[in-house]
Design a protein around this motif. Structure first.
Motif, PDB file in Angstrom:
ATOM      1  N   THR A 190      -3.431   5.438  24.920  1.00  0.00           N
ATOM      2  CA  THR A 190      -3.781   6.000  23.617  1.00  0.00           C
ATOM      3  C   THR A 190      -3.215   5.079  22.538  1.00  0.00           C
ATOM      4  O   THR A 190      -2.116   4.552  22.691  1.00  0.00           O
ATOM      5  CB  THR A 190      -3.167   7.404  23.466  1.00  0.00           C
ATOM      6  OG1 THR A 190      -3.508   8.154  24.623  1.00  0.00           O
ATOM      7  CG2 THR A 190      -3.670   8.092  22.215  1.00  0.00           C
ATOM      8  N   ILE A 191      -3.972   4.877  21.448  1.00  0.00           N
ATOM      9  CA  ILE A 191      -3.539   3.898  20.452  1.00  0.00           C
ATOM     10  C   ILE A 191      -3.637   4.440  19.030  1.00  0.00           C
ATOM     11  O   ILE A 191      -4.642   5.045  18.654  1.00  0.00           O
ATOM     12  CB  ILE A 191      -4.373   2.595  20.589  1.00  0.00           C
ATOM     13  CG1 ILE A 191      -4.014   1.890  21.905  1.00  0.00           C
ATOM     14  CG2 ILE A 191      -4.126   1.655  19.399  1.00  0.00           C
ATOM     15  CD1 ILE A 191      -4.934   0.773  22.287  1.00  0.00           C
ATOM     16  N   LEU A 192      -2.584   4.228  18.276  1.00  0.00           N
ATOM     17  CA  LEU A 192      -2.624   4.475  16.833  1.00  0.00           C
ATOM     18  C   LEU A 192      -2.540   3.108  16.168  1.00  0.00           C
ATOM     19  O   LEU A 192      -1.539   2.405  16.284  1.00  0.00           O
ATOM     20  CB  LEU A 192      -1.462   5.372  16.390  1.00  0.00           C
ATOM     21  CG  LEU A 192      -1.338   5.612  14.874  1.00  0.00           C
ATOM     22  CD1 LEU A 192      -2.618   6.217  14.294  1.00  0.00           C
ATOM     23  CD2 LEU A 192      -0.168   6.535  14.566  1.00  0.00           C
ATOM     24  N   LEU A 193      -3.623   2.732  15.501  1.00  0.00           N
ATOM     25  CA  LEU A 193      -3.755   1.381  14.972  1.00  0.00           C
ATOM     26  C   LEU A 193      -3.670   1.397  13.448  1.00  0.00           C
ATOM     27  O   LEU A 193      -4.445   2.074  12.786  1.00  0.00           O
ATOM     28  CB  LEU A 193      -5.114   0.817  15.415  1.00  0.00           C
ATOM     29  CG  LEU A 193      -5.568  -0.518  14.841  1.00  0.00           C
ATOM     30  CD1 LEU A 193      -4.697  -1.650  15.354  1.00  0.00           C
ATOM     31  CD2 LEU A 193      -7.028  -0.783  15.208  1.00  0.00           C
ATOM     32  N   VAL A 194      -2.712   0.648  12.911  1.00  0.00           N
ATOM     33  CA  VAL A 194      -2.607   0.509  11.467  1.00  0.00           C
ATOM     34  C   VAL A 194      -3.227  -0.824  11.080  1.00  0.00           C
ATOM     35  O   VAL A 194      -2.927  -1.844  11.704  1.00  0.00           O
ATOM     36  CB  VAL A 194      -1.130   0.565  11.022  1.00  0.00           C
ATOM     37  CG1 VAL A 194      -0.926  -0.132   9.695  1.00  0.00           C
ATOM     38  CG2 VAL A 194      -0.667   2.006  10.929  1.00  0.00           C
ATOM     39  N   GLU A 195      -4.128  -0.794  10.133  1.00  0.00           N
ATOM     40  CA  GLU A 195      -4.800  -2.038   9.739  1.00  0.00           C
ATOM     41  C   GLU A 195      -5.123  -2.074   8.252  1.00  0.00           C
ATOM     42  O   GLU A 195      -5.393  -1.064   7.636  1.00  0.00           O
ATOM     43  CB  GLU A 195      -6.114  -2.184  10.513  1.00  0.00           C
ATOM     44  CG  GLU A 195      -6.048  -3.071  11.717  1.00  0.00           C
ATOM     45  CD  GLU A 195      -5.699  -4.523  11.417  1.00  0.00           C
ATOM     46  OE1 GLU A 195      -5.324  -5.219  12.342  1.00  0.00           O
ATOM     47  OE2 GLU A 195      -5.796  -4.978  10.248  1.00  0.00           O
ATOM     48  N   GLN A 196      -5.049  -3.292   7.732  1.00  0.00           N
ATOM     49  CA  GLN A 196      -5.581  -3.482   6.372  1.00  0.00           C
ATOM     50  C   GLN A 196      -7.038  -3.890   6.454  1.00  0.00           C
ATOM     51  O   GLN A 196      -7.814  -3.654   5.547  1.00  0.00           O
ATOM     52  CB  GLN A 196      -4.794  -4.602   5.675  1.00  0.00           C
ATOM     53  CG  GLN A 196      -3.614  -4.082   4.905  1.00  0.00           C
ATOM     54  CD  GLN A 196      -3.138  -5.107   3.912  1.00  0.00           C
ATOM     55  OE1 GLN A 196      -3.818  -5.418   2.940  1.00  0.00           O
ATOM     56  NE2 GLN A 196      -1.954  -5.629   4.163  1.00  0.00           N
TER      57      GLN A 196
END
Lengths: 238, 306
Positions: A190-196
């Motif tokens: 499972t992934i929580l991805l922070v991105e600009q």
């Protein structure tokens, strides 16, 4: 009903006197990729740091597979299977690639498991295998990001927090990294991805949240967010 | 020919002195590397090590004798107990400040306070008296022409080498050793690897203090007597050695200690410079070195303020 890997309820965090998170609530369902979008200083990294225990929340709860971890120390959270790959990779520059990976497996019970983990990482990132005796600081930006993700893969985490994995990388390398993230997710992480970079994040994620100055202002399925005018205007930038 | 023998003899003497400096410098450098603290109490830890070794030899010497076996046991006991003392000092004096993110100057002043506490504590406990390390070691050894090397000297150098090799193995081959090196680079990243940073810092204090204790016991055996102020000057010298090698660097501390030991004994032999000037000589070299290579032999350039 899918089980949630992570649930944040009314998370409030202060950075000194700065009120960085003002009641953030979100859910990351098991097996999914959820992205957290927002501009610089919106509180994305703070959210991840609060989840992984680097910063203490002043109120609110963080539930990891139903267990409240908001008062746990960072190093204990790691052994529960929640791994945070921080912004800027933060690899150990004076240590070799192999030593970096070994430290990624610090919480593993024995050497055999660590060796197995390293072999797995080398299968996914053959380039790291060629450079295993080199010090981390001699790697290129893309390789450092691979190392940072490889380090996180050592313990086969149940939830991976990724902070700006595309930052400062050439477009081709970004594609590579995104492919790996997708692959990890297909393998069950499972992934929580922070991105600009909202464009690539929404392509990859199942669901997205948008953070603005410490508050969530929008959420929805990625497909829907991609079409949303405000998102297009603010983050996809035509 | 005589000059040649004198040179060899002084090299041997310098290596012994350098061994003590190296063992103490290691603790200075490790602690500095990991929490950027100049632990000024470290010289006193060495002094306590000598006294604990003296006490242990007094207790176990009656059973094991005061030869090498008894000394080895006393050395190990002192290393273990003083290692624990180092951990205690870290937990009670330094960690609370680190938790509060106190400025580094506060840590430094606390270290000076710990130094005075240990120094005065031992002074009161021993009534400020000299204690004689009575051992059954003689002055036998090997003679090569005019050069005399006692077995005691050989064993000291060998023991130091063993301790350093053990440390090198620990730092490079074990997970906690690797964690120590990683903490010196990036503490938050270590937390994200699941490393308990406080515990690892504590372990660093254990190892550094144990090495200083070993030096203390060996110095007691070698020089024959110990007293409560023995840690002061040697603490400063070991600090100097750590700086010569490049503070924060483990090989640097090892080499720096030996270099300082050799310089100092060389200083006693130079014509027109008597042994009274040896410190001037070695500190003069230090100043010169710092002018031309401010980061020391193995040091990396980084901007530091103290």
């Amino acid at each position: 009903m899918s089980e949630n890997a992570l649930v944040l309820r009314n998370l409030e965090t202060y950075y000194g006197k700065i009120h960085a998170l003002k009641g953030v609530s979100l859910e990351v369902p098991r097996g999914k990729i959820v992205t957290l979008l927002g501009s610089n200083g919106a509180g994305k990294s703070t959210t991840l740091k609060t989840i992984s225990g680097l910063i203490q929340a002043s109120s609110g709860t963080i539930e990891f597979y139903g267990k409240n971890i908001s008062r746990e120390k960072a190093h204990n959270i790691v052994s529960m299977g929640l791994i945070h790959v921080p912004e800027g990779r933060r690899i150990f520059k004076d240590l070799t690639v192999k030593e970096n990976l070994e430290l990624g497996g610090f919480t593993l019970k024995d050497e055999a498991l660590r060796r197995k983990g390293i072999e797995h990482v080398f299968e996914v990132f053959p380039r790291l295998k060629d450079r295993q005796r080199q010090s981390g600081g001699t790697l290129s930006g893309g390789e450092q990001q691979m190392l940072a993700i490889g380090r996180a893969m050592m313990t086969e985490p149940k939830l991976l927090l990724l902070d700006e994995p595309s930052m400062g990388l050439a477009p081709l390398i970004v594609q590579d990294i995104m492919r790996i993230i997708k692959q990890l997710n297909d393998e069950g992480t499972t992934i929580l991805l922070v991105e600009q970079n909202a464009k690539i994040a929404l392509k990859l994620a199942d669901y997205g949240y948008v953070l603005e100055t410490g508050e969530l202002v929008m959420e929805g399925d990625s497909a829907k967010l991609r079409e949303d005018e405000r998102i297009i205007k603010a983050y996809l930038g035509e | 020919m005589t000059v040649f023998y004198i040179v060899i003899q002084q090299i041997v003497n310098g290596l012994i002195l350098g061994s003590f400096y190296s063992l103490i410098a290691l603790g200075y450098s490790m602690v500095y590397g990991i929490i950027k603290l100049l632990n000024f109490a470290h010289g006193d830890i060495y002094m306590v090590g000598a006294f604990v070794g003296y006490g242990a030899l007094g207790i176990f010497g009656s059973v094991l004798g005061v030869g090498w076996l008894g000394i080895a046991v006393a050395l190990l006991i002192s290393m273990f107990l003083v290692g624990l003392l180092g951990m205690l000092v870290h937990r009670l004096a330094y960690q609370p400040l680190i938790n509060k993110q106190a400025p580094r100057m506060s840590l430094l002043i606390t270290a000076v306070g710990v130094s005075f506490t240990l120094f005065n504590g031992v002074m009161v406990l021993t009534n400020g008296e000299y204690k004689t390390f009575s051992t059954s070691l003689g002055y036998e050894g090997i003679s090569l022409g005019l050069v005399n090397i006692t077995y005691t000297q050989i064993i000291m150098v060998v023991a130091t080498a063993i301790l350093m090799l053990a440390l090198y193995w620990f730092i490079n081959r074990t997970m906690y050793g690797k964690a120590m090196r990683a903490i010196a680079l990036d503490q938050d990243a270590c937390r994200l690897m699941g490393i308990n940073v406080t515990k690892t810092i504590s372990l660093t204090f254990f190892v550094g203090s144990a090495l200083a204790a070993a030096a203390g016991v060996m110095a007691g055996v070698y020089y024959g007597s110990i007293q409560f102020y023995m840690g002061f000057v040697i603490g400063l010298k070991a600090f100097t050695a750590a700086v010569i090698g490049g503070i924060g660097s483990i090989p640097g501390a090892m080499i720096g200690g030996l270099v300082l030991g050799l310089l100092e004994t060389a200083g006693t032999q130079l014509p027109f410079i008597g042994s009274a000037w040896k410190d001037v000589f070695s500190f003069g070299i230090l100043i010169l070195l710092l002018v031309f290579k401010p980061t020391g032999i193995f040091g990396k350039s980084e901007i530091e303020r103290m």
